[in-house]
Design an enzyme around this catalytic site. Structure first.
Site, PDB file in Angstrom:
ATOM      1  N   LYS A 165      45.236 113.139  23.170  1.00  0.00           N
ATOM      2  CA  LYS A 165      44.155 113.315  24.140  1.00  0.00           C
ATOM      3  C   LYS A 165      44.615 112.660  25.447  1.00  0.00           C
ATOM      4  O   LYS A 165      44.332 111.490  25.714  1.00  0.00           O
ATOM      5  CB  LYS A 165      42.856 112.649  23.669  1.00  0.00           C
TER       6      LYS A 165
ATOM      7  N   LYS B  83      39.916 103.971  19.046  1.00  0.00           N
ATOM      8  CA  LYS B  83      41.097 103.364  18.440  1.00  0.00           C
ATOM      9  C   LYS B  83      41.494 102.196  19.341  1.00  0.00           C
ATOM     10  O   LYS B  83      42.098 102.390  20.400  1.00  0.00           O
ATOM     11  CB  LYS B  83      42.265 104.343  18.345  1.00  0.00           C
TER      12      LYS B  83
ATOM     13  N   HIS C  28      47.436 116.330  18.228  1.00  0.00           N
ATOM     14  CA  HIS C  28      46.257 115.479  18.120  1.00  0.00           C
ATOM     15  C   HIS C  28      46.064 114.586  19.334  1.00  0.00           C
ATOM     16  O   HIS C  28      45.114 113.810  19.402  1.00  0.00           O
ATOM     17  CB  HIS C  28      46.357 114.609  16.849  1.00  0.00           C
TER      18      HIS C  28
ATOM     19  N   ASP D 239      47.186 115.481  39.482  1.00  0.00           N
ATOM     20  CA  ASP D 239      47.888 115.300  40.753  1.00  0.00           C
ATOM     21  C   ASP D 239      49.056 114.323  40.662  1.00  0.00           C
ATOM     22  O   ASP D 239      49.527 113.811  41.680  1.00  0.00           O
ATOM     23  CB  ASP D 239      46.919 114.825  41.860  1.00  0.00           C
TER      24      ASP D 239
ATOM     25  N   ASP E 249      45.782  88.664  19.715  1.00  0.00           N
ATOM     26  CA  ASP E 249      45.753  87.394  20.454  1.00  0.00           C
ATOM     27  C   ASP E 249      45.133  87.517  21.841  1.00  0.00           C
ATOM     28  O   ASP E 249      45.329  86.639  22.687  1.00  0.00           O
ATOM     29  CB  ASP E 249      47.159  86.801  20.575  1.00  0.00           C
TER      30      ASP E 249
ATOM     31  N   HIS F   3      34.637 106.624  17.112  1.00  0.00           N
ATOM     32  CA  HIS F   3      35.899 107.368  17.169  1.00  0.00           C
ATOM     33  C   HIS F   3      36.972 106.621  17.959  1.00  0.00           C
ATOM     34  O   HIS F   3      38.071 107.122  18.157  1.00  0.00           O
ATOM     35  CB  HIS F   3      35.633 108.741  17.803  1.00  0.00           C
TER      36      HIS F   3
END
Length: 471
Positions: free
Chosen positions: A391, A201, A389, A396, A206, A199
């Site tokens: 996350k 990404k 979508h 703090d 380079d 899952h």
């Protein structure tokens, strides 16, 4: 496709394969166990500063005697005190080092990410490595694929790793065309364990610039999530699920890029392919900025889940605020109790969650926790004009998270995930500003209103709880 077989002939076979993989995934999930955190349940009154916080710079690892110097550099006086406490807990947990000397740029929504990615890819001179749960053959995926073929022809080595289940809807011919152009393509195989999915990404160009966050390569990001940019009315949920998703990515330049590159290379080799074309995948990377990061990866192949522990510990040690934006909120009992306990001790706890979803089970399972959260003083806000979508979290105002992991059992138990932790007040302020901007697009869920929901909604929540483990 074999000669003589039409596209319509292939569809039933694809649907059958998909159904079998999903069924196998459910059965395979029964073998996993719920993660148990080793973090203390209650916040220490006087968290001691670590004797040595390991910080990695371009010149190598160094050890700072105590957290004071690092905390004072990254935050104002009051925030530095809080940051020292978080650093102390980080030292107790162990794990990967902090990596100094980075530049981090927030990328809000698909168009910003796509633009930045295309710029970086066009400037590539050595290699482009892409690891994506979903790689679609339409929208941004088409434009990116065309550029990747062009760069491969120009001598830049392109390596693509995609998840077989995440990319089920993408025709095999799309990936075959990439291979014909000379691009190395591997899939994270659904078998023998279809419940384990990649899952993550991660995109590295380079060895000098990396992208990570919640965004796949998908047409749902073709437009921004703002109603002003979308062609469909904000009230059309079906249209909002097809395009205009609200998501967050980060672009990272500096020594931390190497940590993402190593993760990509390790996962590639796990798929049984050690034949990557030789390139300068881990070049010396000079200091690019003043941001300090920690790159945390998790996998069901590991003995524990460091992302889970990092999130849980940060919530438990929060002193001022916990601001979380998350797409699939199906928390473990530990996370649920940590959020409630933080609110009970006076911490401002606010969760931005989807107001509608692409999975009814996940959506209503998350909502089944609302009553006890609201009764504990946790503030809940649901997005009303776009599918959420992202996350992300900021704790703090000094401890920020951007990554691929949702707050659900699938991310904690079954998926390969990655998280970029950025410490410091400056980036924390950017995260807080983004949270505040998004707040204007939400509606608050109050306890009085929630108690008035109907029997149908309550029934959906009860049914969804039966599937908690697999969501």
């Amino acid at each position: 496709m074999p000669p003589g077989r039409s596209c319509s002939d292939a569809r039933p076979l694809r649907r059958l394969r998909n159904a079998l993989l999903v069924a196998a995934a459910i059965l395979a999930g029964a073998c996993s166990s719920v993660p148990v955190s080793t973090a203390n349940a209650a916040p220490a009154e006087n968290a001691a500063s670590p004797q040595g916080v390991r910080v990695q710079k371009a010149s190598g690892d160094i050890s700072l005697q105590g957290a004071s110097g690092l905390a004072n550099k990254l935050a104002s006086e009051e925030s530095a005190r809080i940051l020292k406490r978080h650093l102390g807990e980080m030292e107790k947990m162990g794990g990967p080092p902090l990596i100094a000397g980075n530049q981090v740029r927030l990328l809000k929504d698909g168009p910003a990410f796509h633009k930045a990615l295309m710029v970086a890819a066009r400037e590539a001179r050595d290699h482009i490595n892409i690891e994506s749960y979903i790689f679609e053959d339409k929208g941004p995926g088409q434009e990116l694929a065309a550029l990747l073929k062009e760069k491969q022809r120009a001598g830049v080595q392109v390596n693509v790793l995609y998840d077989e289940i995440g990319s089920l809807s993408t025709p095999d011919t799309f990936f075959e065309d990439l291979r014909k152009a000379g691009i190395a393509v591997r899939k994270f195989a659904a078998l023998p364990n279809p419940n384990e999915r990649d899952h993550r990404k991660i995109i590295v160009v380079d060895g000098k610039v990396a992208f990570t966050g919640g965004m796949n390569i998908s047409s749902v990001y073709s437009s921004g999530s703002s109603p002003k940019r979308r062609s469909a009315p904000a009230t059309d949920q079906d249209a909002a699920l097809k395009d205009g998703w609200r998501d967050t990515q980060v672009e990272i330049r500096g020594p931390a890029v190497g940590a993402f590159q190593k993760l990509f290379l390790e996962t590639w080799q796990l798929q049984g392919d050690r034949s990557l074309v030789a390139r300068d995948y881990l070049p010396a990377t000079p200091v690019q900025g003043d941001k300090v990061l920690r790159v945390i990866a998790s996998s069901p192949r590991d003995a524990g889940n460091p992302i889970y522990v990092e999130l849980l510990t940060a919530i438990r040690r929060a002193q001022r605020s916990v601001h979380i934006t998350n797409a699939y909120f199906v928390p473990s009992e530990e996370v649920l109790q940590a959020l409630k306990a933080a609110a009970a001790r006076g911490v401002e706890v606010g969760l931005q969650l989807p107001g509608f979803g692409d999975s009814s089970l996940v959506f209503h399972a998350g909502r089944s926790t609302y009553t006890e959260l609201l009764e504990s003083g946790v503030k809940l806000y649901e997005f009303k004009d776009a599918f959420l979508h992202a996350k992300t979290a900021v704790i703090d105002g000094v401890w920020s998270f951007v990554g691929s992991a949702n707050m659900d059992m699938r991310s904690f138990l079954h998926n390969d995930e990655v998280l970029a932790v950025v410490i410091g007040e400056e980036f924390g302020q950017q995260m807080e500003a983004m949270f505040a901007q998004d707040m204007a697009r939400t509606r608050e869920v109050t306890l009085a209103q929630w108690r008035e929901r109907g029997l149908v909604e309550r029934s959906k929540e009860a049914f969804s709880q039966l599937w908690w483990y697999w969501l």
